[in-house]
Design a protein around this motif. Sequence first.
Motif, PDB file in Angstrom:
ATOM      1  N   LEU A 136       1.689   7.389   5.903  1.00 56.95           N
ATOM      2  CA  LEU A 136       0.239   8.033   6.219  1.00 56.95           C
ATOM      3  C   LEU A 136      -0.641   6.733   6.120  1.00 56.95           C
ATOM      4  CD1 LEU A 136       0.120  11.176   3.658  1.00 56.95           C
ATOM      5  CD2 LEU A 136       0.014  11.109   6.309  1.00 56.95           C
ATOM      6  N   PRO A 137      -1.540   6.581   6.909  1.00 56.96           N
ATOM      7  CA  PRO A 137      -2.318   5.676   6.879  1.00 56.96           C
ATOM      8  C   PRO A 137      -3.425   5.535   5.752  1.00 56.96           C
ATOM      9  CG  PRO A 137      -3.187   7.272   8.406  1.00 56.96           C
ATOM     10  CD  PRO A 137      -2.027   7.894   7.841  1.00 56.96           C
ATOM     11  N   SER A 194       8.966  -3.149   8.227  1.00 60.59           N
ATOM     12  CA  SER A 194       7.908  -2.182   9.362  1.00 60.59           C
ATOM     13  C   SER A 194       6.683  -3.156   9.544  1.00 60.59           C
ATOM     14  CB  SER A 194       7.983  -0.885   8.792  1.00 60.59           C
ATOM     15  OG  SER A 194       7.590  -0.519   7.645  1.00 60.59           O
ATOM     16  N   LEU A 195       6.699  -4.253   9.314  1.00 60.99           N
ATOM     17  CA  LEU A 195       5.248  -5.127   9.256  1.00 60.99           C
ATOM     18  C   LEU A 195       4.352  -4.824  10.300  1.00 60.99           C
ATOM     19  CD1 LEU A 195       3.426  -6.989   7.645  1.00 60.99           C
ATOM     20  CD2 LEU A 195       4.984  -8.923   8.641  1.00 60.99           C
ATOM     21  N   SER A 196       5.161  -5.058  11.537  1.00 60.29           N
ATOM     22  CA  SER A 196       4.254  -4.931  12.591  1.00 60.29           C
ATOM     23  C   SER A 196       3.659  -3.295  12.798  1.00 60.29           C
ATOM     24  CB  SER A 196       5.230  -5.455  13.995  1.00 60.29           C
ATOM     25  OG  SER A 196       6.438  -4.419  14.227  1.00 60.29           O
ATOM     26  N   ALA A 197       4.450  -2.418  12.546  1.00 62.83           N
ATOM     27  CA  ALA A 197       4.073  -1.087  12.885  1.00 62.83           C
ATOM     28  C   ALA A 197       3.046  -0.556  11.659  1.00 62.83           C
ATOM     29  CB  ALA A 197       5.113  -0.086  12.666  1.00 62.83           C
ATOM     30  N   THR A 198       3.149  -0.857  10.386  1.00 63.70           N
ATOM     31  CA  THR A 198       2.598  -0.539   9.243  1.00 63.70           C
ATOM     32  C   THR A 198       2.315  -1.651   8.269  1.00 63.70           C
ATOM     33  OG1 THR A 198       4.481   0.208   7.995  1.00 63.70           O
ATOM     34  CG2 THR A 198       3.197   1.917   9.368  1.00 63.70           C
ATOM     35  N   PRO A 199       1.273  -2.653   8.695  1.00 60.38           N
ATOM     36  CA  PRO A 199       1.213  -3.840   7.978  1.00 60.38           C
ATOM     37  C   PRO A 199       0.690  -3.464   6.546  1.00 60.38           C
ATOM     38  CG  PRO A 199      -0.441  -3.636   9.572  1.00 60.38           C
ATOM     39  CD  PRO A 199       0.287  -2.456   9.913  1.00 60.38           C
ATOM     40  N   VAL A 200      -0.084  -2.216   6.298  1.00 58.13           N
ATOM     41  CA  VAL A 200      -0.573  -1.936   4.922  1.00 58.13           C
ATOM     42  C   VAL A 200       0.567  -2.092   4.082  1.00 58.13           C
ATOM     43  CG1 VAL A 200      -2.619  -0.577   5.849  1.00 58.13           C
ATOM     44  CG2 VAL A 200      -0.583   0.359   5.343  1.00 58.13           C
ATOM     45  N   LEU A 201       1.728  -1.599   4.283  1.00 56.99           N
ATOM     46  CA  LEU A 201       2.826  -1.822   3.076  1.00 56.99           C
ATOM     47  C   LEU A 201       2.882  -3.172   2.651  1.00 56.99           C
ATOM     48  CD1 LEU A 201       5.568   0.448   4.959  1.00 56.99           C
ATOM     49  CD2 LEU A 201       3.891   1.093   3.188  1.00 56.99           C
ATOM     50  N   VAL A 202       2.438  -4.159   3.209  1.00 53.84           N
ATOM     51  CA  VAL A 202       2.579  -5.573   2.512  1.00 53.84           C
ATOM     52  C   VAL A 202       1.128  -6.102   2.399  1.00 53.84           C
ATOM     53  CG1 VAL A 202       3.041  -8.016   3.350  1.00 53.84           C
ATOM     54  CG2 VAL A 202       4.648  -5.948   4.203  1.00 53.84           C
ATOM     55  N   VAL A 203       0.029  -5.650   3.085  1.00 51.58           N
ATOM     56  CA  VAL A 203      -1.403  -6.173   2.858  1.00 51.58           C
ATOM     57  C   VAL A 203      -1.677  -5.737   1.508  1.00 51.58           C
ATOM     58  CG1 VAL A 203      -3.489  -5.859   3.477  1.00 51.58           C
ATOM     59  CG2 VAL A 203      -2.068  -6.146   5.135  1.00 51.58           C
ATOM     60  N   PHE A 212      -6.725   5.496   3.337  1.00 55.73           N
ATOM     61  CA  PHE A 212      -7.873   6.285   3.278  1.00 55.73           C
ATOM     62  C   PHE A 212      -7.685   7.801   3.720  1.00 55.73           C
ATOM     63  CE2 PHE A 212      -9.480   1.987   4.310  1.00 55.73           C
ATOM     64  CZ  PHE A 212      -9.841   1.730   3.049  1.00 55.73           C
ATOM     65  N   THR A 213      -6.263   8.149   3.788  1.00 52.08           N
ATOM     66  CA  THR A 213      -5.921   9.553   3.864  1.00 52.08           C
ATOM     67  C   THR A 213      -6.289  10.549   2.535  1.00 52.08           C
ATOM     68  OG1 THR A 213      -3.748   9.029   5.275  1.00 52.08           O
ATOM     69  CG2 THR A 213      -3.834  11.167   4.176  1.00 52.08           C
ATOM     70  N   PRO A 214      -6.984  11.494   2.693  1.00 50.22           N
ATOM     71  CA  PRO A 214      -7.131  12.201   1.346  1.00 50.22           C
ATOM     72  C   PRO A 214      -6.139  12.493   0.620  1.00 50.22           C
ATOM     73  CG  PRO A 214      -8.193  13.290   3.373  1.00 50.22           C
ATOM     74  CD  PRO A 214      -7.288  12.276   3.886  1.00 50.22           C
ATOM     75  N   GLY A 215      -6.155  12.167  -0.813  1.00 49.63           N
ATOM     76  CA  GLY A 215      -4.973  12.257  -1.625  1.00 49.63           C
ATOM     77  C   GLY A 215      -4.082  10.974  -1.772  1.00 49.63           C
ATOM     78  N   HIS A 216      -4.123  10.057  -0.755  1.00 48.99           N
ATOM     79  CA  HIS A 216      -3.422   8.872  -0.582  1.00 48.99           C
ATOM     80  C   HIS A 216      -4.405   7.924  -0.037  1.00 48.99           C
ATOM     81  CE1 HIS A 216       0.228  10.730  -1.209  1.00 48.99           C
ATOM     82  NE2 HIS A 216      -0.133  11.731  -0.459  1.00 48.99           N
ATOM     83  N   LEU A 217      -5.367   7.232  -1.141  1.00 54.34           N
ATOM     84  CA  LEU A 217      -6.323   6.132  -0.808  1.00 54.34           C
ATOM     85  C   LEU A 217      -5.953   5.107  -0.026  1.00 54.34           C
ATOM     86  CD1 LEU A 217      -9.379   5.585  -1.119  1.00 54.34           C
ATOM     87  CD2 LEU A 217      -8.741   4.439  -3.092  1.00 54.34           C
ATOM     88  N   LEU A 218      -4.785   4.486  -0.334  1.00 56.23           N
ATOM     89  CA  LEU A 218      -4.037   3.168   0.177  1.00 56.23           C
ATOM     90  C   LEU A 218      -2.895   3.855   1.384  1.00 56.23           C
ATOM     91  CD1 LEU A 218      -4.154   0.419  -2.583  1.00 56.23           C
ATOM     92  CD2 LEU A 218      -5.811   1.328  -0.910  1.00 56.23           C
ATOM     93  N   GLY A 219      -2.766   4.906   1.354  1.00 53.47           N
ATOM     94  CA  GLY A 219      -1.745   5.275   2.296  1.00 53.47           C
ATOM     95  C   GLY A 219      -0.412   5.837   1.596  1.00 53.47           C
ATOM     96  N   ALA A 220       0.661   5.975   2.174  1.00 52.98           N
ATOM     97  CA  ALA A 220       1.910   6.309   1.688  1.00 52.98           C
ATOM     98  C   ALA A 220       3.150   5.543   2.359  1.00 52.98           C
ATOM     99  CB  ALA A 220       2.225   7.881   2.040  1.00 52.98           C
TER     100      ALA A 220
END
Length: 284
Positions: A59-60, A248-257, A62-70
């Motif tokens: 999940l990206p 999965s850095l290129s697809a979902t960088p928020v996991l590392v950011v 700022f998704t409701p219930g997941h502020l930083l995603g999943a």
Amino acid sequence: MAVADTAPAVRAPGPVWTRTLPIVLPAATAVLVVVACFLGPLVLPVPPPTGGNVLESYLPSFTPGHLLGADPNGNDILARVLHGGRASLTVAVAVNVLGLLAGGTLGAVSGYLGGIGDTVIMRVLDVLIAFPSLVLVLAVAQSLGASQTNTILALAFFSVPAFARISRAATLRLREQPFMAAAELCGTPGWRVLLRHVAPNIAPQLMTFAMLGMGLTIVIEGALSFLGLGIQPPAPSWGNMIAQGQQSLSATPVLVVWPCLALFVTVLAFNLLGESLRSRWSGE
């Protein structure tokens, strides 16, 4: 003929905020991080850091219930960042407290005794310093098993020589002070001199170094967890979160950011706090 006054002008002290801001700002940031990591999961509406719903994977932010995603397992990233920070801070605090107590005591005793006792203690510590500590920490973690306890013990063991050197140097300077000679002439036992006169006077230097050591320890713990030799998944730490996110850095960088940002802010806060305290105590 009047003689010009060549005495240097006394610089007026600047505003109070210019002298306190370098300490207050990083200290407030560090306190905020600690409070968020240890109290945040208790008061914020965040789910547990493990056992997520796979239907909510990736999940990206700022998704409701997941502020930083999943993450890929459906775990809330904010919850894992907070719990991961708790693990990293626990390791850092435990390592520096153990190193300060053991190394500070050895250094103070060594500097106060002098002579053969000082030589023996410091040569043993010099041997420890000569070894590549990070390589040995990796070897210890590999041989004893990857866990939080083993990480703390290994890092604390190799932090002792640095604390001992600082403690010894400060104690040697104290020995030249008149109050130390007066205490000895009064027949005060050595252990009482160490506790009453030496410990309070060397505490600022040791605490300053401990603040700098906090940042370094967090980085090393993160590196060990990144390599799979620290805190093990599914338990979160900033290091293993970065390791998992790089797949999965290129697809979902928020996991590392997000864990990288938390690591950066925390280490920067402790480093700036330690440097500001060092400057304040040294009179710079």
